[in-house]
Motif scaffolding. Structure first.
Motif, PDB file in Angstrom:
ATOM      1  N   ALA A 126       0.827  -1.216   0.000  1.00 12.97           N
ATOM      2  CA  ALA A 126       0.000   0.000   0.000  1.00 12.97           C
ATOM      3  C   ALA A 126       0.854   1.257   0.000  1.00 12.97           C
ATOM      4  CB  ALA A 126      -0.930  -0.007   1.212  1.00 12.97           C
ATOM      5  N   ILE A 127       1.916   1.253   0.804  1.00 12.36           N
ATOM      6  CA  ILE A 127       2.805   2.414   0.856  1.00 12.36           C
ATOM      7  C   ILE A 127       3.445   2.660  -0.502  1.00 12.36           C
ATOM      8  CG2 ILE A 127       5.004   3.228   1.808  1.00 12.36           C
ATOM      9  CD1 ILE A 127       4.171   1.876   4.458  1.00 12.36           C
ATOM     10  N   PHE A 128       3.819   1.591  -1.192  1.00 13.35           N
ATOM     11  CA  PHE A 128       4.453   1.746  -2.492  1.00 13.35           C
ATOM     12  C   PHE A 128       3.505   2.409  -3.491  1.00 13.35           C
ATOM     13  CE2 PHE A 128       4.942   0.035  -6.812  1.00 13.35           C
ATOM     14  CZ  PHE A 128       6.183   0.555  -7.122  1.00 13.35           C
ATOM     15  N   TYR A 129       2.302   1.884  -3.634  1.00 14.48           N
ATOM     16  CA  TYR A 129       1.386   2.436  -4.638  1.00 14.48           C
ATOM     17  C   TYR A 129       0.937   3.855  -4.274  1.00 14.48           C
ATOM     18  CZ  TYR A 129       1.001  -1.920  -7.215  1.00 14.48           C
ATOM     19  OH  TYR A 129       1.270  -3.014  -7.991  1.00 14.48           O
ATOM     20  N   LEU A 130       0.631   4.088  -3.013  1.00 15.15           N
ATOM     21  CA  LEU A 130       0.194   5.425  -2.617  1.00 15.15           C
ATOM     22  C   LEU A 130       1.353   6.420  -2.707  1.00 15.15           C
ATOM     23  CD1 LEU A 130      -2.056   4.502   0.453  1.00 15.15           C
ATOM     24  CD2 LEU A 130      -2.787   5.074  -1.874  1.00 15.15           C
ATOM     25  N   GLY A 131       2.553   5.983  -2.316  1.00 13.94           N
ATOM     26  CA  GLY A 131       3.711   6.870  -2.398  1.00 13.94           C
ATOM     27  C   GLY A 131       4.064   7.220  -3.832  1.00 13.94           C
ATOM     28  N   MET A 132       4.037   6.227  -4.717  1.00 14.37           N
ATOM     29  CA  MET A 132       4.320   6.502  -6.126  1.00 14.37           C
ATOM     30  C   MET A 132       3.251   7.418  -6.722  1.00 14.37           C
ATOM     31  SD  MET A 132       7.131   5.201  -7.382  1.00 14.37           S
ATOM     32  CE  MET A 132       6.794   5.061  -9.151  1.00 14.37           C
ATOM     33  N   GLY A 133       2.006   7.212  -6.332  1.00 14.68           N
ATOM     34  CA  GLY A 133       0.942   8.085  -6.823  1.00 14.68           C
ATOM     35  C   GLY A 133       1.150   9.530  -6.406  1.00 14.68           C
ATOM     36  N   CYS A 134       1.601   9.723  -5.172  1.00 16.37           N
ATOM     37  CA  CYS A 134       1.883  11.095  -4.701  1.00 16.37           C
ATOM     38  C   CYS A 134       3.028  11.712  -5.500  1.00 16.37           C
ATOM     39  CB  CYS A 134       2.217  11.074  -3.214  1.00 16.37           C
ATOM     40  SG  CYS A 134       0.829  10.673  -2.136  1.00 16.37           S
ATOM     41  N   GLU A 142      -7.527   8.863  -7.300  1.00 18.99           N
ATOM     42  CA  GLU A 142      -6.841   8.055  -8.316  1.00 18.99           C
ATOM     43  C   GLU A 142      -5.873   7.068  -7.671  1.00 18.99           C
ATOM     44  OE1 GLU A 142      -6.512  10.928 -12.226  1.00 18.99           O
ATOM     45  OE2 GLU A 142      -5.201  11.351 -10.517  1.00 18.99           O
ATOM     46  N   ASN A 143      -5.191   7.498  -6.605  1.00 24.32           N
ATOM     47  CA  ASN A 143      -4.262   6.610  -5.913  1.00 24.32           C
ATOM     48  C   ASN A 143      -4.986   5.432  -5.278  1.00 24.32           C
ATOM     49  OD1 ASN A 143      -2.127   8.283  -6.584  1.00 24.32           O
ATOM     50  ND2 ASN A 143      -2.199   9.420  -4.649  1.00 24.32           N
ATOM     51  N   VAL A 144      -6.104   5.720  -4.630  1.00 23.94           N
ATOM     52  CA  VAL A 144      -6.876   4.651  -3.981  1.00 23.94           C
ATOM     53  C   VAL A 144      -7.447   3.695  -5.027  1.00 23.94           C
ATOM     54  CG1 VAL A 144      -8.924   4.155  -2.591  1.00 23.94           C
ATOM     55  CG2 VAL A 144      -7.402   6.032  -1.944  1.00 23.94           C
ATOM     56  N   ALA A 145      -7.916   4.228  -6.149  1.00 24.62           N
ATOM     57  CA  ALA A 145      -8.466   3.380  -7.206  1.00 24.62           C
ATOM     58  C   ALA A 145      -7.389   2.446  -7.762  1.00 24.62           C
ATOM     59  CB  ALA A 145      -9.048   4.246  -8.320  1.00 24.62           C
ATOM     60  N   GLU A 146      -6.183   2.974  -7.965  1.00 23.90           N
ATOM     61  CA  GLU A 146      -5.097   2.135  -8.465  1.00 23.90           C
ATOM     62  C   GLU A 146      -4.735   1.066  -7.450  1.00 23.90           C
ATOM     63  OE1 GLU A 146      -0.840   2.742 -10.665  1.00 23.90           O
ATOM     64  OE2 GLU A 146      -1.127   3.824  -8.777  1.00 23.90           O
ATOM     65  N   ARG A 148      -6.656  -0.347  -5.251  1.00 21.69           N
ATOM     66  CA  ARG A 148      -7.689  -1.384  -5.267  1.00 21.69           C
ATOM     67  C   ARG A 148      -7.527  -2.326  -6.454  1.00 21.69           C
ATOM     68  NH1 ARG A 148     -13.037   2.323  -3.817  1.00 21.69           N
ATOM     69  NH2 ARG A 148     -12.660   2.453  -1.554  1.00 21.69           N
ATOM     70  N   GLU A 149      -7.125  -1.790  -7.589  1.00 25.69           N
ATOM     71  CA  GLU A 149      -6.985  -2.608  -8.794  1.00 25.69           C
ATOM     72  C   GLU A 149      -5.751  -3.505  -8.751  1.00 25.69           C
ATOM     73  OE1 GLU A 149      -6.797   0.455 -11.656  1.00 25.69           O
ATOM     74  OE2 GLU A 149      -8.959   0.795 -11.745  1.00 25.69           O
ATOM     75  N   LYS A 150      -4.658  -3.005  -8.165  1.00 22.86           N
ATOM     76  CA  LYS A 150      -3.378  -3.703  -8.282  1.00 22.86           C
ATOM     77  C   LYS A 150      -2.909  -4.376  -7.000  1.00 22.86           C
ATOM     78  CE  LYS A 150      -1.827  -0.645 -12.001  1.00 22.86           C
ATOM     79  NZ  LYS A 150      -0.802   0.306 -12.476  1.00 22.86           N
ATOM     80  N   PHE A 151      -3.598  -4.128  -5.893  1.00 20.27           N
ATOM     81  CA  PHE A 151      -3.125  -4.673  -4.616  1.00 20.27           C
ATOM     82  C   PHE A 151      -3.125  -6.197  -4.617  1.00 20.27           C
ATOM     83  CE2 PHE A 151      -3.923  -6.460  -0.439  1.00 20.27           C
ATOM     84  CZ  PHE A 151      -2.881  -5.926   0.301  1.00 20.27           C
ATOM     85  N   LEU A 152      -4.236  -6.804  -4.959  1.00 20.15           N
ATOM     86  CA  LEU A 152      -4.350  -8.258  -4.857  1.00 20.15           C
ATOM     87  C   LEU A 152      -3.374  -8.996  -5.769  1.00 20.15           C
ATOM     88  CD1 LEU A 152      -5.706 -10.593  -3.472  1.00 20.15           C
ATOM     89  CD2 LEU A 152      -7.516 -10.532  -5.217  1.00 20.15           C
ATOM     90  N   PRO A 153      -3.253  -8.642  -7.070  1.00 16.82           N
ATOM     91  CA  PRO A 153      -2.243  -9.332  -7.893  1.00 16.82           C
ATOM     92  C   PRO A 153      -0.824  -9.167  -7.350  1.00 16.82           C
ATOM     93  CG  PRO A 153      -3.772  -8.129  -9.285  1.00 16.82           C
ATOM     94  CD  PRO A 153      -4.066  -7.713  -7.875  1.00 16.82           C
ATOM     95  N   THR A 154      -0.517  -7.979  -6.819  1.00 20.27           N
ATOM     96  CA  THR A 154       0.819  -7.756  -6.266  1.00 20.27           C
ATOM     97  C   THR A 154       1.034  -8.588  -5.003  1.00 20.27           C
ATOM     98  OG1 THR A 154       0.773  -5.478  -7.118  1.00 20.27           O
ATOM     99  CG2 THR A 154       2.433  -5.991  -5.451  1.00 20.27           C
ATOM    100  N   TYR A 155       0.025  -8.649  -4.164  1.00 21.73           N
ATOM    101  CA  TYR A 155       0.146  -9.392  -2.903  1.00 21.73           C
ATOM    102  C   TYR A 155       0.257 -10.892  -3.156  1.00 21.73           C
ATOM    103  CZ  TYR A 155      -0.731 -10.641   1.982  1.00 21.73           C
ATOM    104  OH  TYR A 155      -0.629 -11.135   3.254  1.00 21.73           O
ATOM    105  N   ILE A 156      -0.472 -11.393  -4.137  1.00 20.41           N
ATOM    106  CA  ILE A 156      -0.358 -12.811  -4.500  1.00 20.41           C
ATOM    107  C   ILE A 156       1.050 -13.118  -4.983  1.00 20.41           C
ATOM    108  CG2 ILE A 156      -1.127 -14.561  -6.152  1.00 20.41           C
ATOM    109  CD1 ILE A 156      -3.926 -13.301  -5.974  1.00 20.41           C
ATOM    110  N   ALA A 157       1.590 -12.241  -5.825  1.00 19.15           N
ATOM    111  CA  ALA A 157       2.968 -12.424  -6.308  1.00 19.15           C
ATOM    112  C   ALA A 157       3.969 -12.356  -5.154  1.00 19.15           C
ATOM    113  CB  ALA A 157       3.292 -11.361  -7.358  1.00 19.15           C
TER     114      ALA A 157
END
Length: 217
Positions: A126-134, A142-146, A148-157
């Motif tokens: 979460a810190i990575f995606y929100l930090g990069m969005g900032c 937009e950061n929260v939407a991204e 939500r879309e990418k968290f689960l695939p990233t966490y599974i990996a």
């Protein structure tokens, strides 16, 4: 005659003495530097390696995976900047784990690996995606939407990659080198994060397709 004959020998002897003393001093100086880097200034070392390897992961992704002809340096700069934040977080997280659960018995190592995946990995993602969005100056929505879309695939990996690395790390590596090992492994992981971060939202669902619902006849 004696002085003339012995002068070259004396000079050669002095040269070798100076050479060996210099080598010993250089080795001792290097040892002291390493002790400082992985002792008193460990958090600085961990942060610096994190910064360098976050950037290296993005360059790896751009040149070897995406095969770009020209490097997107602002993008690499943003990835590198994330290392300034992730480095200290890794440092204090592993310091906490080692202080709370010292030792290398199987039960303790498994506990650390599970905690790393269950407690720290979701927060780090979460810190990575929100930090990069900032850093990209995107809006909070937009950061929260991204995320939500990418968290689960990233966490599974994350579960597919990090448990094996951390088993080796917690079991074999001394505490003060743990973040360094994580940072080295992170070169490959950061290439994947860079790939996921810059993957269009429409393509994320294609990475992890939802199972088909059985038809009711």
């Amino acid at each position: 005659l004696i002085f003339t004959f012995s002068s070259p020998l004396i000079c050669q002897f002095c040269f070798y003495c100076f050479y060996f003393i210099s080598r010993i001093q250089l080795v001792e100086m290097a040892r002291r530097i390493v002790d400082l880097m992985f002792g008193r200034y460990l958090v600085v070392t961990n942060t610096a390696t994190s910064v360098a390897l976050f950037g290296a992961g993005d360059l790896l992704q751009q040149k070897l995976i995406e095969k770009r002809e020209s490097i997107d340096w602002p993008r690499t700069g943003r990835m590198t900047a994330m290392g300034i934040l992730i480095g200290p977080l890794n440092h204090y997280w592993y310091r906490f784990l080692d202080a709370r659960w010292p030792g290398k018995v199987h039960r303790i190592v498994i506990t650390k690996v599970v905690l790393d995946e269950v407690a720290y990995a979701p927060c780090g993602t979460a810190i990575f995606y929100l930090g990069m969005g900032c850093l990209e100056r995107r809006s909070p929505a937009e950061n929260v939407a991204e995320l939500r879309e990418k968290f689960l695939p990233t966490y599974i990996a994350d579960w597919k990659f990090w448990p094996a690395v951390q088993l080796i790390n917690f079991y074999f590596v001394p505490s003060r080198y743990r973040v360094l090992v994580v940072n080295i492994a992170t070169v490959c992981w950061n290439a994947f994060l860079s790939y996921m971060k810059h993957l269009p939202a429409a393509d994320v669902s294609d990475e992890e397709p939802a199972p088909e619902k059985p038809s009711v006849t």
